[in-house]
Design a protein around this motif. Structure first.
Motif, mmCIF file in Angstrom:
data_model
loop_
_atom_site.group_PDB
_atom_site.id
_atom_site.type_symbol
_atom_site.label_atom_id
_atom_site.label_comp_id
_atom_site.label_asym_id
_atom_site.label_seq_id
_atom_site.Cartn_x
_atom_site.Cartn_y
_atom_site.Cartn_z
ATOM 1 N N PRO B 52 0.805 -1.227 0.000
ATOM 2 C CA PRO B 52 0.000 0.000 0.000
ATOM 3 C C PRO B 52 0.842 1.283 0.000
ATOM 4 O O PRO B 52 0.341 2.341 -0.363
ATOM 5 C CB PRO B 52 -0.817 -0.103 1.295
ATOM 6 N N TRP B 53 2.092 1.187 0.409
ATOM 7 C CA TRP B 53 2.929 2.390 0.525
ATOM 8 C C TRP B 53 3.246 2.988 -0.843
ATOM 9 O O TRP B 53 2.990 4.150 -1.117
ATOM 10 C CB TRP B 53 4.223 2.018 1.252
ATOM 11 N N ASN B 54 3.831 2.150 -1.731
ATOM 12 C CA ASN B 54 4.264 2.658 -3.043
ATOM 13 C C ASN B 54 3.436 2.118 -4.191
ATOM 14 O O ASN B 54 3.551 2.599 -5.304
ATOM 15 C CB ASN B 54 5.750 2.365 -3.275
ATOM 16 N N GLN B 55 2.620 1.117 -3.929
ATOM 17 C CA GLN B 55 1.711 0.570 -4.940
ATOM 18 C C GLN B 55 2.417 0.256 -6.256
ATOM 19 O O GLN B 55 1.937 0.611 -7.326
ATOM 20 C CB GLN B 55 0.542 1.533 -5.140
ATOM 21 N N ALA B 174 -3.374 8.934 4.224
ATOM 22 C CA ALA B 174 -4.011 7.612 4.330
ATOM 23 C C ALA B 174 -2.992 6.476 4.402
ATOM 24 O O ALA B 174 -3.313 5.332 4.089
ATOM 25 C CB ALA B 174 -4.993 7.377 3.182
ATOM 26 N N GLN B 175 -1.776 6.793 4.830
ATOM 27 C CA GLN B 175 -0.743 5.751 4.887
ATOM 28 C C GLN B 175 -1.034 4.672 5.936
ATOM 29 O O GLN B 175 -0.383 3.656 5.961
ATOM 30 C CB GLN B 175 0.649 6.376 5.090
ATOM 31 N N TRP B 176 -2.010 4.914 6.791
ATOM 32 C CA TRP B 176 -2.352 3.952 7.851
ATOM 33 C C TRP B 176 -3.391 2.954 7.380
ATOM 34 O O TRP B 176 -3.733 2.025 8.098
ATOM 35 C CB TRP B 176 -2.923 4.692 9.074
ATOM 36 N N LEU B 177 -3.944 3.182 6.197
ATOM 37 C CA LEU B 177 -5.094 2.415 5.744
ATOM 38 C C LEU B 177 -4.716 1.599 4.518
ATOM 39 O O LEU B 177 -4.159 2.136 3.559
ATOM 40 C CB LEU B 177 -6.249 3.373 5.395
ATOM 41 N N GLU B 178 -5.051 0.317 4.544
ATOM 42 C CA GLU B 178 -4.634 -0.568 3.461
ATOM 43 C C GLU B 178 -5.205 -0.117 2.118
ATOM 44 O O GLU B 178 -4.539 -0.179 1.094
ATOM 45 C CB GLU B 178 -5.056 -2.002 3.782
ATOM 46 N N ARG B 179 -6.439 0.358 2.133
ATOM 47 C CA ARG B 179 -7.056 0.785 0.865
ATOM 48 C C ARG B 179 -6.765 2.245 0.539
ATOM 49 O O ARG B 179 -7.308 2.794 -0.417
ATOM 50 C CB ARG B 179 -8.562 0.529 0.911
ATOM 51 N N ARG B 180 -5.935 2.832 1.384
ATOM 52 C CA ARG B 180 -5.480 4.198 1.141
ATOM 53 C C ARG B 180 -6.612 5.169 0.827
ATOM 54 O O ARG B 180 -7.569 5.251 1.553
ATOM 55 C CB ARG B 180 -4.406 4.215 0.034
ATOM 56 N N TYR B 186 -11.275 7.892 5.132
ATOM 57 C CA TYR B 186 -10.313 8.928 4.752
ATOM 58 C C TYR B 186 -10.981 10.077 4.008
ATOM 59 O O TYR B 186 -11.979 9.892 3.320
ATOM 60 C CB TYR B 186 -9.209 8.310 3.879
ATOM 61 N N ARG B 187 -10.413 11.267 4.173
ATOM 62 C CA ARG B 187 -10.857 12.411 3.362
ATOM 63 C C ARG B 187 -9.655 13.087 2.709
ATOM 64 O O ARG B 187 -8.622 13.268 3.339
ATOM 65 C CB ARG B 187 -11.614 13.402 4.237
ATOM 66 N N ILE B 188 -9.825 13.438 1.443
ATOM 67 C CA ILE B 188 -8.743 14.102 0.706
ATOM 68 C C ILE B 188 -8.608 15.526 1.244
ATOM 69 O O ILE B 188 -9.603 16.244 1.334
ATOM 70 C CB ILE B 188 -9.085 14.169 -0.807
ATOM 71 N N PRO B 189 -7.405 15.955 1.619
ATOM 72 C CA PRO B 189 -7.251 17.341 2.076
ATOM 73 C C PRO B 189 -7.667 18.314 0.974
ATOM 74 O O PRO B 189 -7.312 18.121 -0.186
ATOM 75 C CB PRO B 189 -5.752 17.475 2.363
ATOM 76 N N LYS B 190 -8.409 19.330 1.361
ATOM 77 C CA LYS B 190 -8.772 20.356 0.372
ATOM 78 C C LYS B 190 -7.567 21.250 0.106
ATOM 79 O O LYS B 190 -7.398 21.785 -0.973
ATOM 80 C CB LYS B 190 -9.915 21.210 0.909
ATOM 81 N N GLU B 613 6.702 -13.487 7.234
ATOM 82 C CA GLU B 613 5.738 -14.077 6.310
ATOM 83 C C GLU B 613 4.871 -12.999 5.666
ATOM 84 O O GLU B 613 4.601 -13.012 4.483
ATOM 85 C CB GLU B 613 4.819 -15.059 7.063
ATOM 86 N N LYS B 614 4.443 -12.057 6.513
ATOM 87 C CA LYS B 614 3.552 -10.995 6.017
ATOM 88 C C LYS B 614 4.322 -9.880 5.318
ATOM 89 O O LYS B 614 3.767 -9.170 4.500
ATOM 90 C CB LYS B 614 2.816 -10.344 7.188
ATOM 91 N N VAL B 615 5.552 -9.646 5.735
ATOM 92 C CA VAL B 615 6.420 -8.536 5.322
ATOM 93 C C VAL B 615 5.944 -7.191 5.893
ATOM 94 O O VAL B 615 6.722 -6.407 6.373
ATOM 95 C CB VAL B 615 6.600 -8.431 3.799
ATOM 96 N N TRP B 616 4.652 -6.922 5.854
ATOM 97 C CA TRP B 616 4.182 -5.682 6.460
ATOM 98 C C TRP B 616 2.831 -5.902 7.134
ATOM 99 O O TRP B 616 2.073 -6.785 6.742
ATOM 100 C CB TRP B 616 4.075 -4.550 5.439
ATOM 101 N N ALA B 617 2.568 -5.091 8.162
ATOM 102 C CA ALA B 617 1.284 -5.169 8.864
ATOM 103 C C ALA B 617 0.913 -3.779 9.356
ATOM 104 O O ALA B 617 1.749 -3.043 9.882
ATOM 105 C CB ALA B 617 1.392 -6.126 10.049
ATOM 106 N N LEU B 618 -0.357 -3.409 9.158
ATOM 107 C CA LEU B 618 -0.834 -2.109 9.620
ATOM 108 C C LEU B 618 -1.583 -2.279 10.938
ATOM 109 O O LEU B 618 -2.340 -3.241 11.100
ATOM 110 C CB LEU B 618 -1.770 -1.493 8.573
ATOM 111 N N PRO B 619 -1.375 -1.357 11.881
ATOM 112 C CA PRO B 619 -2.100 -1.474 13.144
ATOM 113 C C PRO B 619 -3.603 -1.272 12.926
ATOM 114 O O PRO B 619 -3.999 -0.431 12.126
ATOM 115 C CB PRO B 619 -1.522 -0.338 13.995
ATOM 116 N N PRO B 620 -4.433 -2.055 13.612
ATOM 117 C CA PRO B 620 -5.877 -1.928 13.413
ATOM 118 C C PRO B 620 -6.426 -0.694 14.120
ATOM 119 O O PRO B 620 -5.779 -0.142 15.010
ATOM 120 C CB PRO B 620 -6.425 -3.195 14.072
ATOM 121 N N GLU B 621 -7.604 -0.274 13.724
ATOM 122 C CA GLU B 621 -8.263 0.854 14.377
ATOM 123 C C GLU B 621 -8.407 0.536 15.859
ATOM 124 O O GLU B 621 -8.673 -0.606 16.244
ATOM 125 C CB GLU B 621 -9.646 1.070 13.756
ATOM 126 N N GLY B 622 -8.190 1.529 16.686
ATOM 127 C CA GLY B 622 -8.267 1.286 18.123
ATOM 128 C C GLY B 622 -6.881 1.107 18.729
ATOM 129 O O GLY B 622 -6.681 1.281 19.920
#
Ligand code: SF4
Ligand code: SF4
Ligand code: SF4
Lengths: 119, 817
Positions: B52-55, B174-180, B186-190, B613-622
């Motif tokens: 998700p970082w560099n896609q 949105a770097q914290w979110l897998e679907r970015r 997420y909201r796009i900054p104006k 095995e996973k290489v990367w993992a994002l912390p869950p909400e909460g």
């Protein structure tokens, strides 16, 4: 002359570049150099910088990626459905590979687009 | 084979999934990569489309890894110096011999002078800092040094934000979110403020620069603060072309507009900042509970309850009022009874803050920054009226001794406008899953000194507040002084790990060279011979990121670096540091590197094997390392209460820590020390503004000059000069010129460009010539085009931080007159 032209294979594929977003990062150049292990000095694509003061006094910086004679359009990748190395890695995601007629439809989608047909 | 969504280089290619974090591209990384390995050799590297970082994307420096990893000049054997320092005479030795030699020499220094007399130095750090600290601490020395004057890259910004907010913040892309960007949360900054940053070049601060282009395509509009014409400034809605070094004044100007026009978030100010706290008009200091009652605590503060017309205590420990909820006054002067029954006049922090901001009417800000006040007002309004709006800042913030008050002002901007911890705003950045390996500013990691006692000897810890509270490093300028004075104790050894002091990170490098000659024993760890390694007694050959296993938890995601191949003879920084740490500390807490990794990863609930095995993992909400609104949910404080982990539990627009350190508690502007304004005498001789440190897309600081695919893109050290200025000096494009000030002169190739304004030049940094002779006097050409020779050491701010590398003075003239 006409008959000779007909013997040549007509181009089918091209690169569509939305140069409004090209940042001049030169990733496409090195992606190509790696893909083809090009020697120094050879690149399938080169990025040019144009800076100027516009008539309204605003300075502006534009980058133009230009596929050179050495661009082969990465057939070894595209034949299997993968993107050319430069397109895949483009940091601004502003390059697109495809059939010329499809890209030609897209080129008018917005201003500052260019469609290259290198081969 | 797993499906990687890429075509293997050839049928016998194996693909290894890994994470970028130097050495290699040099950045602060985090890109996911796929390494194509054939018969143990890297044949291709590409971006991981699933990451998700560099896609799938990747920069030029990382794509040149085959040239980097197999470069003929790679060091592959430990070397022992046989001639004089700098003579370039070396003998290959085995790893065992090298370790024995180091253990012996450093052991003797420790016995005779104490462990603190060895300083452990690094450059940008990256996947090195943790392991270097592990070695230094195992040896017993608290002196880990980031070798730049004023520690002026990033940790000052981090420390400044933590001072007032208890945590650091970054722009939310949105770097914290897998679907970015597609995640519904997420909201796009104006509005995106790009403050002094040509971020697409090299991703230096653990942020992928091109995210901001992704956001622009999705509608974000730009405010760009930059003296230089950049890709962003061309495309900005508002481009504020400020005089280098005046960022603090510009930020105060923004605050001025926002307060005067009431564009701030009143609810946030009242509820989450220390705006209602009382300040004594007598002492000018924060009123504390201990001032008004016998049993009151010094840690607690006081507000004025306008319902009950009385003083009420704020309990910092609970981050709440001590009893009932008062209606805390934001403005006004109040007479408060002290514990000896005398009375003093107090005003609110908000009044003090507004009075400071009032000192920056836009006429004055225009005069300081040279940005027309109309433009400042329009940009400030656009920022304050856009929701969400996000600020991303770069090195220029650190490039002034006034770094901390500047960063305080900018932090106040994103807090007072209600952009903190909201989607698309500025959000708190913590280590993923709270896994902390070593101490970045503010965090304590699993790698620690044996005792707090040992830390008392850290160079300058007694001198500078932030170094006691957030920055677990030695203050660099003080170290250099101490090498020469030997006071309060001598520096006898230097361990220099992948940081090129002479050609890259050291200012006044000739002074550093003299310093090296005063030190008894020097070890260098690097991948290539550099001007700096020439001064070592032993050189150890290090590995690229593709040749090692490692773990990364700096912000998100949590990641493993997976070894894809090896280069015979080299070891990773981690292996080197671990093996020697075991020699210096037989009681080292970990028996193996894997144990160390598992220890670091404890809070994630994963073992290193599982993470690999996973290489990367994002912390869950909460999780406290995932946004949003954590201050409201009680995720920022150890006790789980709403608020911040500052001394008061509030966002401190008036810093209680700065007050404790006898520094100005409020944001303000400080003119840098060597400008035409502060030193008109120098400006007479050196009329041009000298700025350096701009990024090249081809290089990371002093690295990559030896990589053909990259050097070809940026072959020579340049000085950018405005065409009008060049004409008046008789300089033509491509000509070699001298850049000179009171410290030295160095040679650069003139690049005539409207990117700079007529009164300023921008000089490329980090230049040396790996193709030239390495021994003295040439030293790989390190004294030809070394702009750092013109940057003074010892100009750090009152808190030990910052360095004026972008706002100096110089003159420029033809080499061949
Ligand atoms: S399409 Fe392939 S050959 Fe052409 S420039 Fe891009 S990478 Fe090079
Ligand atoms: S990779 Fe993309 S953004 Fe970078 S220079 Fe090439 S076309 Fe431009
Ligand atoms: S510089 Fe940026 S693109 Fe290149 S590897 Fe580092 S993070 Fe990825």
């Amino acid at each position: 002359m006409k008959s000779m032209d007909n013997k040549k294979k007509k181009p089918e594929f091209g690169l569509l570049i939305d140069y409004e977003y090209c940042t001049g990062c030169h990733t496409c150049e090195v992606a190509c150099a790696q893909e083809y292990t090009h020697k120094t000095g050879i690149r399938g694509i080169k990025v040019f910088e144009v800076e100027q003061t516009l008539p309204n006094g605003k300075e502006y910086l534009t980058y133009f990626p230009f596929p050179t004679e050495a661009c082969l359009l990465c057939p070894h990748l595209t034949k299997e459905g993968f993107e050319p190395a430069c397109v895949k890695h483009c940091m601004a995601a502003c390059m697109k590979y495809g059939r010329i007629e499809d890209l030609a439809k897209e080129v008018g989608r917005k201003p500052r687009m260019v469609l290259w047909v290198p081969r | 084979m797993a499906d990687y969504n890429v075509k293997p280089r050839s049928r016998d290619t194996e693909i290894v999934r890994s994470t970028v974090w130097s050495a290699g591209p040099g950045c602060h990384g985090t890109c996911g990569v796929l390494a194509h390995i054939r018969k143990g050799k890297l044949v291709k590297i590409e971006g991981d489309p699933e990451h998700p970082w560099n896609q799938g994307r990747l920069c030029a420096r990382c794509l040149a890894m085959t040239q980097y990893a197999y470069h003929p000049d790679r060091l592959t054997r430990p070397l022992k110096r046989t001639g004089e320092r700098g003579e370039g005479k070396w003998q290959e030795i085995s790893w065992d011999e090298a370790y024995d030699l180091i253990e012996n020499r450093m052991g003797k220094i420790r016995e005779a002078f104490g462990a603190e007399s060895v300083v452990f130095s690094m450059g940008t750090g990256r996947d090195i800092s943790s392991w270097l600290c592990m070695l230094a601490y195992a040896y017993g020395s608290p002196n880990v040094m980031f070798a730049m004057s004023g520690n002026a890259c990033y940790s000052p910004r981090i420390a400044a934000v933590e001072t007032v907010l208890g945590d650091y913040c970054v722009p939310d892309a949105a770097q914290w979110l897998e679907r970015r960007y597609e995640d519904p949360k997420y909201r796009i900054p104006k509005c995106l403020v790009i403050w002094g940053y040509n971020i697409p070049n090299t991703c230096p601060d653990n942020i992928f620069g091109h995210w901001f282009i992704d956001l622009m395509k999705r509608g974000a509009e730009i405010i760009c603060m930059d003296p230089r014409l950049t890709w962003f400034s061309s495309r900005a809605k508002h481009w504020l072309r400020l005089r280098p070094g005046t960022d603090g004044a510009l930020a105060m100007g923004f605050l001025h507009v926002i307060i005067q026009e009431g564009l701030y978030d009143q609810r946030f100010v009242e509820k989450w900042t220390n705006a209602p706290f009382l300040v004594s008009k007598d002492t000018g200091k924060l009123l504390r509970a201990s001032d008004i009652t016998e049993d009151g605590s010094r840690e607690n503060f006081v507000v004025w309850d306008s319902n009950g017309d009385k003083a009420v205590v704020w309990d910092s420990g609970k981050a709440d009022y001590i009893s009932s909820q008062p209606k805390a006054a934001l403005k006004g002067t109040f007479s408060v009874e002290l514990r000896d029954k005398s009375r003093i006049e107090c005003r609110t922090v908000w009044d003090a803050f507004c009075e400071e901001v009032d000192k920056y009417p836009l006429e004055r800000v225009e005069e300081i920054t040279r940005v027309p006040k109309r433009e400042i007002r329009a940009a400030a309004r656009f920022y304050a009226e856009s929701k969400p709006a996000s600020i991303h800042w770069g090195l220029p913030i650190d490039s002034t001794p006034g770094i901390t008050p500047t960063a305080q002002a900018i932090t106040a901007l994103w807090c007072l406008t209600g952009n903190l911890e909201i989607p698309g705003g500025n959000v708190v950045a913590r280590n993923a899953f709270e896994c902390v390996s070593y101490a970045l500013p503010g965090a304590e990691g699993v790698i620690r000194l044996a005792s707090k006692e040992a830390d008392r000897k850290r160079i300058s810890v007694d001198k500078y507040g932030p170094f006691r509270k957030f920055i677990w490093r030695a203050q660099t300028d003080t170290v250099l002084d101490q090498i020469f004075t030997g006071k309060p104790y001598p520096v006898k050894g230097l361990w220099m790990q992948t940081g090129n002091i002479i050609a890259g990170i050291g200012f006044e490098p000739k002074k550093w060279k003299e310093a090296f000659k005063k030190v008894d024993f020097i070890v260098a760890v690097d991948l290539f011979m550099t001007p700096t390694t020439q001064y070592a007694d032993v050189i150890l050959p290090a590995a690229t990121f593709l040749e090692k296993d490692s773990v990364r938890s700096w912000w998100v995601p949590l990641q493993s670096i997976n070894k894809a191949m090896s280069v015979e003879g080299c070891k990773s920084d981690l292996e080197i540091n671990f093996e020697l740490a075991k020699r210096f500390d037989p009681n080292l807490r970990w028996d193996s590197v894997e144990e160390l990794f598992d220890d670091i990863l404890k809070n994630s609930g994963m073992t290193y094997k599982e993470l690999q095995e996973k290489v990367w993992a994002l912390p869950p909400e909460g999780n406290s390392s995932a946004p949003y609104f954590r201050h409201e949910k009680g995720l920022l404080r150890k006790d789980g209460r709403p608020g911040f982990s500052t001394p008061s539990g509030k966002m401190e627009i008036y810093s209680s820590l700065r007050e404790e350190w006898n520094l100005e508690p409020l944001p303000h502007y400080e003119e840098p020390p060597f400008t035409a304004v502060s030193r008109p005498d120098l400006a007479e001789k050196y009329p041009l503004i000298l700025s350096t440190g701009r990024r090249s897309f081809a290089f990371f600081n002093a690295e990559h000059r030896n990589i053909p695919w990259l050097r070809e893109l940026d072959p020579d050290p340049t000085v950018e000069i405005h065409p009008d200025t060049a004409r008046s000096l008789g300089i033509s494009d491509g000509e070699w010129v001298w850049v000179e000030n009171w410290l030295d002169k160095q040679k650069f190739k003139a690049k005539l460009t409207i990117a700079v304004q007529p009164q300023m030049v921008m000089v490329a940094h980090g230049w040396w010539f790996p193709e030239e002779e390495g021994a003295e006097p040439s030293l790989f050409g390190a004294w030809k085009s070394n702009i750092n020779q013109l940057i003074p050491m010892g100009s750090q701010g009152k808190d030990g931080l910052g360095s004026p590398l972008k706002n100096l003075l110089c003159k420029v003239y033809k080499v061949h007159a």
